[in-house]
Scaffold this motif. Sequence first.
Motif, PDB file in Angstrom:
ATOM      1  N   LEU A 216       0.831  -1.210   0.000  1.00  0.00           N
ATOM      2  CA  LEU A 216       0.000   0.000   0.000  1.00  0.00           C
ATOM      3  C   LEU A 216       0.862   1.255   0.000  1.00  0.00           C
ATOM      4  CD1 LEU A 216      -2.786  -1.093   2.516  1.00  0.00           C
ATOM      5  CD2 LEU A 216      -2.951  -0.923   0.020  1.00  0.00           C
ATOM      6  N   GLY A 217       1.969   1.229   0.737  1.00  0.00           N
ATOM      7  CA  GLY A 217       2.876   2.373   0.760  1.00  0.00           C
ATOM      8  C   GLY A 217       3.514   2.631  -0.591  1.00  0.00           C
ATOM      9  N   VAL A 218       3.896   1.577  -1.277  1.00  0.00           N
ATOM     10  CA  VAL A 218       4.490   1.730  -2.611  1.00  0.00           C
ATOM     11  C   VAL A 218       3.448   2.278  -3.593  1.00  0.00           C
ATOM     12  CG1 VAL A 218       5.425   0.435  -4.575  1.00  0.00           C
ATOM     13  CG2 VAL A 218       6.296   0.022  -2.277  1.00  0.00           C
TER      14      VAL A 218
ATOM     15  N   LYS B 137       3.090   5.894  -2.790  1.00  0.00           N
ATOM     16  CA  LYS B 137       4.289   6.667  -3.154  1.00  0.00           C
ATOM     17  C   LYS B 137       4.402   6.865  -4.661  1.00  0.00           C
ATOM     18  CE  LYS B 137       9.336   6.449  -2.779  1.00  0.00           C
ATOM     19  NZ  LYS B 137      10.458   5.661  -2.252  1.00  0.00           N
ATOM     20  N   TYR B 138       4.267   5.804  -5.418  1.00  0.00           N
ATOM     21  CA  TYR B 138       4.538   5.877  -6.843  1.00  0.00           C
ATOM     22  C   TYR B 138       3.326   6.118  -7.729  1.00  0.00           C
ATOM     23  CZ  TYR B 138       9.200   4.316  -5.671  1.00  0.00           C
ATOM     24  OH  TYR B 138      10.461   4.225  -5.139  1.00  0.00           O
ATOM     25  N   ILE B 139       2.171   5.631  -7.342  1.00  0.00           N
ATOM     26  CA  ILE B 139       0.990   5.789  -8.190  1.00  0.00           C
ATOM     27  C   ILE B 139       0.170   7.007  -7.766  1.00  0.00           C
ATOM     28  CG2 ILE B 139      -1.173   4.706  -8.937  1.00  0.00           C
ATOM     29  CD1 ILE B 139       0.266   2.018  -8.741  1.00  0.00           C
ATOM     30  N   LEU B 140      -0.065   7.139  -6.458  1.00  0.00           N
ATOM     31  CA  LEU B 140      -0.888   8.253  -5.978  1.00  0.00           C
ATOM     32  C   LEU B 140      -0.074   9.500  -5.652  1.00  0.00           C
ATOM     33  CD1 LEU B 140      -3.234   6.193  -3.622  1.00  0.00           C
ATOM     34  CD2 LEU B 140      -3.621   6.859  -6.005  1.00  0.00           C
ATOM     35  N   ASP B 141       1.250   9.372  -5.605  1.00  0.00           N
ATOM     36  CA  ASP B 141       2.169  10.476  -5.332  1.00  0.00           C
ATOM     37  C   ASP B 141       1.780  11.245  -4.058  1.00  0.00           C
ATOM     38  OD1 ASP B 141       4.479  11.884  -5.933  1.00  0.00           O
ATOM     39  OD2 ASP B 141       3.377  13.444  -7.029  1.00  0.00           O
ATOM     40  N   MET B 142       1.549  10.498  -2.977  1.00  0.00           N
ATOM     41  CA  MET B 142       1.124  11.099  -1.715  1.00  0.00           C
ATOM     42  C   MET B 142       2.321  11.586  -0.909  1.00  0.00           C
ATOM     43  SD  MET B 142      -1.866   8.437  -0.562  1.00  0.00           S
ATOM     44  CE  MET B 142      -2.287   9.351   0.885  1.00  0.00           C
ATOM     45  N   ASN B 143       2.134  12.691  -0.228  1.00  0.00           N
ATOM     46  CA  ASN B 143       3.172  13.215   0.661  1.00  0.00           C
ATOM     47  C   ASN B 143       3.329  12.301   1.865  1.00  0.00           C
ATOM     48  OD1 ASN B 143       3.594  15.462  -0.949  1.00  0.00           O
ATOM     49  ND2 ASN B 143       2.097  16.706   0.169  1.00  0.00           N
TER      50      ASN B 143
END
Length: 112
Positions: free
Chosen positions: A25-27, A30-36
């Motif tokens: 979920l973190g990946v 990070k990479y798809i949703l570009d969340m801070n």
Amino acid sequence: MKKSVLTRYRVMAYVTGVLLVLLTLGVIAKYILDMNGAADFTKVIGIAHGWLYVIYLVFAFDLGSKAKWPVGKQLWVLIAGTIPTAAFFVERKVSKELESKVRDTVPAGASA
């Protein structure tokens, strides 16, 4: 086989499985949703999963050697900690299979 061997494998299978799902979920974050903040989360969870996966490998190998599994089955159980959610399914299957062996080794007078 002692029940503690199966229990410690089960605990580590769940811990490894949960951390791997969180890492996945973190990946995605990070990479798809570009969340801070996802990069820090992914880093921490990734390190924790990596170290705890090594402990999982030790416990799973110990369980497999005491259960006298063939190499193919042993490898599948070891690899299950690297596939998201596989650890949960493999743990359930292994636990059902080995519960009878664990019950057979408990002395009759030991039930409390």
